[in-house]
Write a protein that holds these residues in place. Sequence first.
Motif, PDB file in Angstrom:
ATOM      1  N   GLY A  23       0.820  -1.215   0.000  1.00  0.00           N
ATOM      2  CA  GLY A  23       0.000   0.000   0.000  1.00  0.00           C
ATOM      3  C   GLY A  23       0.848   1.256   0.000  1.00  0.00           C
ATOM      4  N   HIS A  32      -2.432   2.904  -8.430  1.00  0.00           N
ATOM      5  CA  HIS A  32      -3.316   2.079  -7.607  1.00  0.00           C
ATOM      6  C   HIS A  32      -4.015   0.993  -8.416  1.00  0.00           C
ATOM      7  N   ALA A  35      -4.917  -2.230  -6.557  1.00  0.00           N
ATOM      8  CA  ALA A  35      -5.568  -2.037  -5.255  1.00  0.00           C
ATOM      9  C   ALA A  35      -6.488  -3.201  -4.893  1.00  0.00           C
ATOM     10  N   HIS A  38      -4.318  -5.918  -3.470  1.00  0.00           N
ATOM     11  CA  HIS A  38      -3.852  -5.436  -2.170  1.00  0.00           C
ATOM     12  C   HIS A  38      -4.966  -5.587  -1.124  1.00  0.00           C
TER      13      HIS A  38
END
Length: 125
Positions: A23, A32, A35, A38
């Motif tokens: 992150g 991102h 994301a 993640h």
Amino acid sequence: MRGIGFYFFVIGVLCVTLGMFWGIQMSISGDHMLAGAHAHLNLVGWVTMALFGLYYTVTPSAAASVLAKLHLVLAIAGVAVMVPGIVIVLKGGSDAMAAGGSMLTAASMLLFLYMVIRYGLGKPA
């Protein structure tokens, strides 16, 4: 002695540590795109593993079962296959690995459901 709950918790802490650094890297780079992967690492890897670990810590009868060890293997395999699979999908590749990891994760959760129904929560009264 370190029981199954400890191993679930260690995996969870490892996942959240990797997730935090990932992150931070995304934030620094401003990219991102990954994301979703993640988020799965943090949610399935940290939150779910930690909850599994807590359950087995407070429910020693479940922790002592052979199925608890199978659960650990399925849960780790699910995260280890699903998160890289999501990365592959987000980069335009095949969804086979993400689907396989998702199925392992679902199997892990179904096994956990069985464990909770079979052993209850906490030490027997």
